[in-house]
Design a protein around this motif. Structure first.
Motif, PDB file in Angstrom:
ATOM      1  N   LYS A   1       9.603  -0.154   3.782  1.00 43.92           N
ATOM      2  CA  LYS A   1       8.434   0.374   4.479  1.00 43.92           C
ATOM      3  C   LYS A   1       7.421  -0.707   4.831  1.00 43.92           C
ATOM      4  O   LYS A   1       6.820  -0.664   5.883  1.00 43.92           O
ATOM      5  CB  LYS A   1       7.775   1.469   3.647  1.00 43.92           C
ATOM      6  CG  LYS A   1       8.628   2.699   3.543  1.00 43.92           C
ATOM      7  CD  LYS A   1       7.931   3.774   2.768  1.00 43.92           C
ATOM      8  CE  LYS A   1       8.858   4.980   2.672  1.00 43.92           C
ATOM      9  NZ  LYS A   1       8.295   6.031   1.881  1.00 43.92           N
ATOM     10  N   PHE A   2       7.210  -1.640   3.931  1.00 40.06           N
ATOM     11  CA  PHE A   2       6.146  -2.617   4.161  1.00 40.06           C
ATOM     12  C   PHE A   2       6.581  -3.980   3.634  1.00 40.06           C
ATOM     13  O   PHE A   2       6.706  -4.168   2.428  1.00 40.06           O
ATOM     14  CB  PHE A   2       4.861  -2.152   3.469  1.00 40.06           C
ATOM     15  CG  PHE A   2       3.636  -2.821   4.014  1.00 40.06           C
ATOM     16  CD1 PHE A   2       3.132  -2.497   5.259  1.00 40.06           C
ATOM     17  CD2 PHE A   2       2.992  -3.794   3.273  1.00 40.06           C
ATOM     18  CE1 PHE A   2       2.001  -3.123   5.762  1.00 40.06           C
ATOM     19  CE2 PHE A   2       1.855  -4.426   3.767  1.00 40.06           C
ATOM     20  CZ  PHE A   2       1.371  -4.081   5.013  1.00 40.06           C
ATOM     21  N   PRO A   3       6.802  -4.945   4.512  1.00 40.30           N
ATOM     22  CA  PRO A   3       7.222  -6.273   4.046  1.00 40.30           C
ATOM     23  C   PRO A   3       6.065  -7.012   3.372  1.00 40.30           C
ATOM     24  O   PRO A   3       4.902  -6.726   3.636  1.00 40.30           O
ATOM     25  CB  PRO A   3       7.633  -6.976   5.341  1.00 40.30           C
ATOM     26  CG  PRO A   3       6.821  -6.320   6.399  1.00 40.30           C
ATOM     27  CD  PRO A   3       6.659  -4.884   5.968  1.00 40.30           C
ATOM     28  N   PHE A   4       6.408  -7.956   2.514  1.00 43.88           N
ATOM     29  CA  PHE A   4       5.365  -8.798   1.915  1.00 43.88           C
ATOM     30  C   PHE A   4       5.210 -10.096   2.691  1.00 43.88           C
ATOM     31  O   PHE A   4       4.221 -10.801   2.544  1.00 43.88           O
ATOM     32  CB  PHE A   4       5.646  -9.075   0.432  1.00 43.88           C
ATOM     33  CG  PHE A   4       6.848  -9.947   0.172  1.00 43.88           C
ATOM     34  CD1 PHE A   4       6.720 -11.326   0.118  1.00 43.88           C
ATOM     35  CD2 PHE A   4       8.100  -9.394  -0.019  1.00 43.88           C
ATOM     36  CE1 PHE A   4       7.819 -12.130  -0.126  1.00 43.88           C
ATOM     37  CE2 PHE A   4       9.207 -10.185  -0.269  1.00 43.88           C
ATOM     38  CZ  PHE A   4       9.070 -11.562  -0.317  1.00 43.88           C
ATOM     39  N   ALA A   5       6.204 -10.393   3.541  1.00 38.48           N
ATOM     40  CA  ALA A   5       6.165 -11.600   4.368  1.00 38.48           C
ATOM     41  C   ALA A   5       6.984 -11.347   5.628  1.00 38.48           C
ATOM     42  O   ALA A   5       7.918 -10.539   5.619  1.00 38.48           O
ATOM     43  CB  ALA A   5       6.732 -12.789   3.603  1.00 38.48           C
TER      44      ALA A   5
END
Length: 134
Positions: free
Chosen positions: A35-39
């Motif tokens: 859902k949400f990448p960190f990079a």
């Protein structure tokens, strides 16, 4: 530093995460959550994100989601209007997601990437903490 070098460094740091390539952009995720990448490594402008002029040949931007304290320690309350978001090899607030404490650097040199490595670790750690809370 090349995109491949950066990707390999992040892969080596993941410890259970993964990455996906979509439309020549690379998204790094912690755990199984997509859902949400960190990079991310972005290689093209989009309608909502063109300030970095990524359509130049050989240009890419590394983006990382860091903590509020880190972001403020790096940039304080700097006005976005004064930032050249197309500058190469300069750590800066993300041109679109700075309000979410994302940082970016276009085509980092080896020296700049050394300063970015702890930020990658922090972004991964924050993503892991979010994953544990779920």
């Amino acid at each position: 530093m090349t995109e491949d070098n950066i990707t390999q460094h992040i892969i080596d740091s993941l410890g259970g995460g993964h990455f996906e390539v979509a439309d020549d952009n690379t998204f790094f995720f912690q755990g199984a959550d997509n859902k949400f990448p960190f990079a991310t490594i972005v290689t093209k402008d989009s309608e909502s994100d063109s300030a970095s002029k990524l359509n130049r040949p050989g240009v890419f931007r590394l983006n990382l989601g860091v903590g509020k304290e880190t972001f403020r320690a790096l940039f304080g309350e700097q006005e976005q209007a004064s930032i050249d978001f197309a500058a190469l090899d300069r750590l800066m607030p993300h041109p679109v997601y700075a309000k979410m404490y994302w940082v970016s650097v276009i085509n980092p040199s080896d020296k700049t990437f050394e300063t970015v490595k702890p930020l990658i670790a922090e972004a991964l750690s924050l993503a892991a903490a979010r994953d544990k809370r779920k």
